[in-house]
Structure formats: C-alpha cells, structure tokens
Scaffold this motif. Structure first.
Motif, PDB file in Angstrom:
ATOM      1  N   GLU A   1      -5.837 -18.886   7.378  1.00  0.00           N
ATOM      2  CA  GLU A   1      -4.818 -19.887   7.661  1.00  0.00           C
ATOM      3  C   GLU A   1      -4.247 -20.360   6.284  1.00  0.00           C
ATOM      4  O   GLU A   1      -2.807 -20.355   6.046  1.00  0.00           O
TER       5      GLU A   1
ATOM      6  N   GLN B   1      -2.301 -17.703   4.568  1.00  0.00           N
ATOM      7  CA  GLN B   1      -1.067 -17.419   4.791  1.00  0.00           C
ATOM      8  C   GLN B   1      -0.145 -18.534   4.461  1.00  0.00           C
ATOM      9  O   GLN B   1       1.131 -18.214   4.041  1.00  0.00           O
ATOM     10  N   LYS B   2      -0.401 -19.934   4.530  1.00  0.00           N
ATOM     11  CA  LYS B   2       0.300 -20.817   3.884  1.00  0.00           C
ATOM     12  C   LYS B   2       0.595 -20.687   2.511  1.00  0.00           C
ATOM     13  O   LYS B   2       1.928 -20.949   1.957  1.00  0.00           O
TER      14      LYS B   2
ATOM     15  N   ASN C   1       3.236 -18.049   1.965  1.00  0.00           N
ATOM     16  CA  ASN C   1       4.405 -18.169   2.289  1.00  0.00           C
ATOM     17  C   ASN C   1       5.266 -19.273   1.580  1.00  0.00           C
ATOM     18  O   ASN C   1       6.381 -19.293   1.119  1.00  0.00           O
TER      19      ASN C   1
ATOM     20  N   THR D   1       3.387 -13.383   8.410  1.00  0.00           N
ATOM     21  CA  THR D   1       2.419 -13.830   9.025  1.00  0.00           C
ATOM     22  C   THR D   1       1.023 -12.823   8.708  1.00  0.00           C
ATOM     23  O   THR D   1       1.249 -11.553   8.816  1.00  0.00           O
ATOM     24  N   ILE D   2      -0.044 -13.499   8.787  1.00  0.00           N
ATOM     25  CA  ILE D   2      -1.380 -12.651   8.892  1.00  0.00           C
ATOM     26  C   ILE D   2      -1.757 -12.574  10.294  1.00  0.00           C
ATOM     27  O   ILE D   2      -2.170 -13.622  10.742  1.00  0.00           O
TER      28      ILE D   2
END
Length: 227
Positions: free
Chosen positions: A147, A150-151, A154, A163-164
């Motif tokens: 999580e 991914q943040k 981006n 998106t992972i």
C-alpha cells in the motif's frame, strides 16, 4: 476524452509466484508486458531463461533490467556466492534469502520502465508475486508495504495511475500452485532453487524444500525435480 485500455506489467522472476501472476494478468487484461530484473542472483541464468520462455510462449514483450551494480553494494541473500542447505534457513533474524529493500527497488524500477514504454494517460497495473508465506520473513511482502509503495509511486508521477496487484498475498504456496494449475501455468518453466545454476535444483536449499512440500500438499506433480 480518449479512453485508454489499461496495461498489466508483471514482475517476472522465472519462479512459481510470478508465473501464476503472469497467467492471472493474461486472463484479466488485454495488454500485458513483463519485466525481469537481474540483480546478481546465483541462479539468474536459468531464471532469465524461464522468464524469456514464458514471455515467448504468450507472445508478450519482456523488458530486462540490470541491477547488478546497485545490489552489489549491499550483497546479501541469494546474490551471494555461497551454498544454502535445509539446516540453514535463517540468519540474523531473517530468511537466508533476504535482500535489503529488494521489492522497493523492484516496484519503483518496474513502474519507471512501464512508464517509459507506455503512452501517457494509460492506467498501469503492476503484478507482484508476494504470497502469504513470504510475509513472515520479508517485510516487503506485507500488505502495508504494498500500500505504501503504491502511494509513493503515484506521488512520483503525473503521467499514469499505477496500481499494484498482489493476487497471491492471501494464499500459501500450495494454494498458489492450485490456482496456477487452474490457470494453466507450465510448471516446467519455473525454478525455485537458491544454489543451482544449470537448471537442476539441489533439493536441499530452503527454496527447494518449500517447493517440494508445496507440490506434495497441492497434490500436483512437479516436472522440475532434484535428480
């Protein structure tokens, strides 16, 4: 406004988990590419050969990344030239296969390579083969890490939404094999050994032990077995 078809990009190591991820991506997405990373692992030759064979079998592009120089600065785990056996499963509080920050490097580099080969505006979906058993020994295989990664990815781009996907993160190894069997994965194009560099697994290292036990529990015949 033009709509773009999302592209799936799979981190393809040549092992079991990434092979299942590749098949899952192929089932779910029209556009699929793969990335293989050479970080100096002892079994790179057979791993790369398997990744290339899988990509060829599915007629998809395979991008390769040379990470040897970077990882040589903090060589540990499977990138060291040493022998692994079933009596040596852990050291200094972590698995013998631990490589510092490996998945953080892999995911950010995969995102960069994917962006380079993709038109702006296309949604990118990175498939990463983290699975349930890995979460005990590897903090970079846990949901909280995925999580956060991914943040961060981006936040570093305004060209794509990334998106992972981790379709195996709640599955143990036998369950991964069961899913792969259902998806039609060719197990002969996967490799799990830490030691061997010729394509014949040693049968003694932690990766070989885990593979053997998983195939037995899943009641699936392994076409790649120790001689």
């Amino acid at each position: 406004m033009t709509e773009h078809t999302p592209k799936a990009v799979v981190l393809l190591s040549g092992g079991i988990d990434s092979a299942v991820c590749l098949q899952q991506a192929l089932d779910e997405y029209e556009k699929v590419e793969a990335i293989h990373i050479d970080y100096g692992q002892q079994t790179e030759s057979i791993e790369r050969s398997n990744a290339e064979a899988q990509a060829t079998a599915h007629n998809i592009d395979l991008h390769t990344v040379d990470y040897r120089t970077v990882f040589a600065e903090f060589a540990e785990g499977t990138i060291e030239d040493k022998e692994y056996d079933s009596n040596h499963m852990a050291e200094e509080g972590h698995s013998v296969g631990y490589v510092p920050q490996r998945n953080l490097h892999f995911l950010t580099s995969a995102a960069a390579v994917a962006e380079h080969h993709t038109d702006p505006g296309v949604e990118l979906v990175l498939f990463h083969g983290a699975q349930y058993n890995d979460s005990t020994d590897y903090p970079d295989c846990r949901p909280a890490f995925i999580e956060a990664a991914q943040k961060a990815i981006n936040r570093s781009t305004d060209q794509h939404t990334v998106t992972i996907e981790t379709p195996l993160i709640d599955l143990d190894k036998p369950e991964v094999l069961t899913l792969g069997e259902k998806l039609g994965v060719d197990w002969s194009l996967t490799f799990s050994c830490y030691n061997d560099q010729s394509g014949t697994p040693c049968g003694e290292c932690p990766a070989c032990v885990e593979r053997k036990e998983a195939f037995e529990k899943a009641d699936i015949e392994d076409p790649v077995v120790a001689q």
